[in-house]
Design an enzyme around this catalytic site. Structure first.
Site, PDB file in Angstrom:
ATOM      1  N   ASP A 198       0.884  -1.170   0.000  1.00 47.27           N
ATOM      2  CA  ASP A 198       0.000   0.000   0.000  1.00 47.27           C
ATOM      3  C   ASP A 198       0.923   1.221   0.000  1.00 47.27           C
ATOM      4  OD1 ASP A 198      -1.515   2.200   0.570  1.00 47.27           O
ATOM      5  OD2 ASP A 198      -2.652   1.277   2.215  1.00 47.27           O
ATOM      6  N   GLN A 201       0.793   6.443   0.974  1.00 50.90           N
ATOM      7  CA  GLN A 201       1.490   7.527   1.675  1.00 50.90           C
ATOM      8  C   GLN A 201       2.978   7.585   1.345  1.00 50.90           C
ATOM      9  OE1 GLN A 201       0.037   9.865   3.375  1.00 50.90           O
ATOM     10  NE2 GLN A 201      -2.008   9.017   3.691  1.00 50.90           N
ATOM     11  N   LYS A 224      -3.559  12.069  -3.509  1.00 51.61           N
ATOM     12  CA  LYS A 224      -2.572  12.343  -2.456  1.00 51.61           C
ATOM     13  C   LYS A 224      -1.251  12.830  -3.046  1.00 51.61           C
ATOM     14  CE  LYS A 224      -4.536   8.884   0.677  1.00 51.61           C
ATOM     15  NZ  LYS A 224      -5.278   9.691   1.656  1.00 51.61           N
TER      16      LYS A 224
END
Ligand code: PLP
Length: 403
Positions: A198, A201, A224
């Site tokens: 993932d 971020q 993001k």
């Protein structure tokens, strides 16, 4: 990098909130968009818009060129081998659901195991729980120490002959921990198990090279990383994507349909049912070009400086508790102040024009591990400044005097 010049690329940063200059420190939730990204969306609607892929007419072909060109930009950004390995989705959450659903369908049966970690976002927990309910798989969880670092020895102990996949975040959206994902992937591969990263971020803050990591799957969202909402990527090694069954059925993902038998399209289209967000993908590619233009290493260095500065300044405030003190951290600082509720502190900071995020950050099991309900989180992007960190610290001191 001239941050003040970069700030001029982001029109929203010039606005005020409650009569105060906006201090936007909620970039972990979503980033603001540079003018060129916004313009790319408007320009395409003004001058190119047509549905992609099946059209013989001029506009459709132009829109298709832009859309497929964006796929090539994604490939380049993460250094995938081929554009066949780039699947467009709505975002990280949809990419995760796609893999859990298709991989789970093809390769997992009752009693088979997935390894995740204690710091995962709900998007990398709940899809596995749905699979658990559907097929009786088991979820195993890598623990962490009090600094917020995953325990690698415990991780290795979780592998059994029933382990079918590992799915873990590269950077924690709460703690900022940068997990040693390359090493963790190597461990999984030693056990013959594929690994999904993932990267929601990490993609905005550091160089991510899927071949260097040897990731089997890697997922991220556009919004993001300065791109529009509603577009994301699933990267998968071609050998894996070839083996997975389609996720959704519909137009685009088929080769031929009859009522007797339907055959599926090749990669990447096999996983892209329906009209894609082809305008969004242009915006996404424009954002990644913008990031490559600034240089991801320069962005990382600036954000690292801000994170260190914020941590140092916040620690000067009596009663502050910082969550996440890993040796290797990305641009997130989570904290609480005395016994002031995070929601109250966040609300009062907002009145000063300072946007932070409060709550459990979609990581309730992590909150349980930390023994708290939520935190306040400041998360930085390339356009943030030391003055904004000072404004945050001054704001917290001002609010704390009210309690
Ligand atoms: N994973 C992580 C680590 C995240 O921080 C987020 C969003 O905050 C997600 C997944 C979900 O991303 P999205 O809402 O864009 O699908």
């Amino acid at each position: 990098m001239d941050i003040h010049k970069i700030r001029e690329d982001f029109p929203i940063l010039a606005r005020e909130v409650y009569g105060k200059p906006l201090v936007y420190l909620d970039n972990g939730a979503t980033t603001q968009k540079p003018r060129i990204v916004i313009d790319s969306i408007v320009d395409e609607y003004y001058s190119v818009n047509a549905n992609v892929h099946r059209g013989v007419h001029y506009l459709s072909q132009k829109a298709t060129e832009l859309h497929e060109g964006s796929r090539e930009t994604m490939r380049r950004f993460i250094n995938a081998k081929s554009t066949n390995e780039i699947i467009f989705t709505r975002g990280t959450t949809e990419s995760l659901n796609l893999v859990v659903s298709s991989f789970g369908e093809a390769f997992m049966n009752e009693g088979d195991e997935v390894i995740i970690s204690v710091m995962e976002h709900h998007s990398n927990i709940v899809p596995w729980q749905l699979l658990e309910a559907r097929k009786g798989i088991k979820i195993k969880v890598v623990p962490m120490n009090d600094k917020g670092e995953l325990l690698l020895e415990e991780y290795e102990k979780l592998f059994t002959e029933r382990t079918k996949i590992v799915s873990i975040m590269q950077v924690s959206n709460v703690l900022g921990t940068v997990n040693p994902i390359k090493e963790m992937i190597a461990t999984a591969h030693k056990h013959g198990v594929p690994f999904m990263v993932d990267a929601a971020q990490s993609i905005p803050h550091m160089k991510v090279d899927v071949q260097d990591l040897d990731a089997d799957f890697l997922v991220f969202s556009g919004h993001k990383v300065y791109a529009p909402t509603g577009v994301g990527v699933l990267y998968g090694k071609e050998e894996w994507l070839d083996k997975l069954p389609p996720y959704q059925g519909g137009g685009e993902m088929i080769k031929h349909v009859s009522f007797e038998k339907t055959t599926f399209n090749e990669l990447p289209f096999k996983f892209e049912a329906g009209t894609p967000d082809y305008i969004g993908t242009t915006g996404f590619a424009t954002a990644l070009d913008y990031v490559m233009g600034l240089g991801i290493e320069n962005i990382a260095a600036h954000e690292h400086m801000l994170t260190e500065y914020a941590t140092k300044r916040l620690k000067e405030i009596p009663g502050i508790r910082i969550f996440g003190e890993a040796a290797h951290k990305s641009s997130v600082v989570s904290f609480l102040l005395g016994d002031i509720h995070h929601f109250d502190l966040g609300t009062l900071l907002d009145r000063l024009g300072i946007a932070t995020r409060t709550g459990h950050h979609c990581a309730q099991p992590l909150m349980q591990r930390l023994g708290i309900e939520g935190t306040i989180r400041a998360s930085f992007a390339v356009y943030n400044t030391k003055e904004e960190v000072d404004a945050l610290v001054d704001g917290i001191i001002r609010v704390s005097k009210m309690f």
